[in-house]
Design a protein around this motif. Structure first.
Motif, PDB file in Angstrom:
ATOM      1  N   PRO A  33      40.605  39.021  28.047  1.00  0.00           N
ATOM      2  CA  PRO A  33      41.934  38.455  28.278  1.00  0.00           C
ATOM      3  C   PRO A  33      43.022  39.495  28.009  1.00  0.00           C
ATOM      4  N   GLY A  34      43.982  39.545  28.912  1.00  0.00           N
ATOM      5  CA  GLY A  34      45.049  40.542  28.804  1.00  0.00           C
ATOM      6  C   GLY A  34      44.721  41.792  29.599  1.00  0.00           C
ATOM      7  N   PHE A  35      43.504  42.303  29.498  1.00  0.00           N
ATOM      8  CA  PHE A  35      43.062  43.441  30.300  1.00  0.00           C
ATOM      9  C   PHE A  35      42.800  42.988  31.735  1.00  0.00           C
ATOM     10  N   VAL A  36      42.180  41.801  31.861  1.00  0.00           N
ATOM     11  CA  VAL A  36      42.000  41.146  33.160  1.00  0.00           C
ATOM     12  C   VAL A  36      42.972  39.975  33.181  1.00  0.00           C
ATOM     13  N   THR A  37      43.839  39.937  34.188  1.00  0.00           N
ATOM     14  CA  THR A  37      44.865  38.900  34.220  1.00  0.00           C
ATOM     15  C   THR A  37      44.519  37.719  35.110  1.00  0.00           C
ATOM     16  N   ASN A  38      43.576  37.911  36.044  1.00  0.00           N
ATOM     17  CA  ASN A  38      43.210  36.812  36.932  1.00  0.00           C
ATOM     18  C   ASN A  38      41.834  37.074  37.535  1.00  0.00           C
ATOM     19  N   SER A  39      41.103  35.994  37.750  1.00  0.00           N
ATOM     20  CA  SER A  39      39.826  36.059  38.455  1.00  0.00           C
ATOM     21  C   SER A  39      39.667  34.746  39.199  1.00  0.00           C
ATOM     22  N   ARG A  40      39.415  34.849  40.507  1.00  0.00           N
ATOM     23  CA  ARG A  40      39.290  33.630  41.299  1.00  0.00           C
ATOM     24  C   ARG A  40      38.273  33.863  42.401  1.00  0.00           C
ATOM     25  N   LEU A  41      37.711  32.764  42.878  1.00  0.00           N
ATOM     26  CA  LEU A  41      36.752  32.837  43.967  1.00  0.00           C
ATOM     27  C   LEU A  41      37.497  32.859  45.281  1.00  0.00           C
ATOM     28  N   GLU A  42      37.251  33.876  46.095  1.00  0.00           N
ATOM     29  CA  GLU A  42      37.917  34.028  47.384  1.00  0.00           C
ATOM     30  C   GLU A  42      37.083  33.405  48.497  1.00  0.00           C
ATOM     31  N   GLU A  43      35.814  33.633  48.469  1.00  0.00           N
ATOM     32  CA  GLU A  43      34.872  33.081  49.440  1.00  0.00           C
ATOM     33  C   GLU A  43      33.561  32.920  48.680  1.00  0.00           C
ATOM     34  N   THR A  50      41.914  40.687  39.096  1.00  0.00           N
ATOM     35  CA  THR A  50      43.149  41.447  38.956  1.00  0.00           C
ATOM     36  C   THR A  50      43.266  41.932  37.515  1.00  0.00           C
ATOM     37  N   PHE A  51      43.530  43.221  37.368  1.00  0.00           N
ATOM     38  CA  PHE A  51      43.655  43.845  36.054  1.00  0.00           C
ATOM     39  C   PHE A  51      45.125  44.026  35.690  1.00  0.00           C
TER      40      PHE A  51
END
Length: 135
Positions: A33-43, A50-51
């Motif tokens: 957390p903080g180093f990686v700001t977002n993670s989502r499934l695209e397909e 996103t870092f």
């Protein structure tokens, strides 16, 4: 092809460490957390990570094995431009209530190894701290 391997001992049960690492969608934000700001499934089976520095990685799930507590993914797009980037993360029991975490990335071109290794080292220290903090 360059290969970077990082590992650490984490004062947390292997099942708890795997619960984070094995979570393909939210694992990166839970791991660092903080180093990686977002993670989502695209397909199906591709996550967008996103870092904090703005780097974006599109990562395809290659394999996930609950029995061996191992996950493999490949960078297939984003703002980094490797010609090849494959990674594995695996959790092993170390001693009572402790885990050995191993993270390996193979990439081309070779000159990415220094930057990627530094990022892996930072992410690993955040992960260790996160897992060892009281919840």
């Amino acid at each position: 092809m360059a290969s970077v391997q990082k590992e650490t001992i984490i004062d947390a049960d292997p099942a708890d460490v795997w619960a984070v690492i094995g979570d393909f969608i939210d694992g990166p934000t839970r791991m660092a957390p903080g180093f990686v700001t977002n993670s989502r499934l695209e397909e199906p089976e591709v996550r967008i990570v996103t870092f904090a520095d703005g780097t974006v990685a599109h990562e395809r799930l290659i394999a996930r094995d609950d029995q061996t507590r191992r996950i493999v993914y490949s960078v297939v797009g984003g703002t980094m431009h490797p010609t090849h980037d494959n990674a594995s993360m695996q959790v092993f029991p170390h001693s009572e209530g402790r885990s050995r975490f191993v993270w390996i990335r193979d990439m081309q071109p070779d000159d990415l190894a220094i930057e990627v290794g530094a990022g892996m080292g930072h992410g690993l220290s955040v992960f260790k701290q996160t897992m060892e903090s009281p919840r």
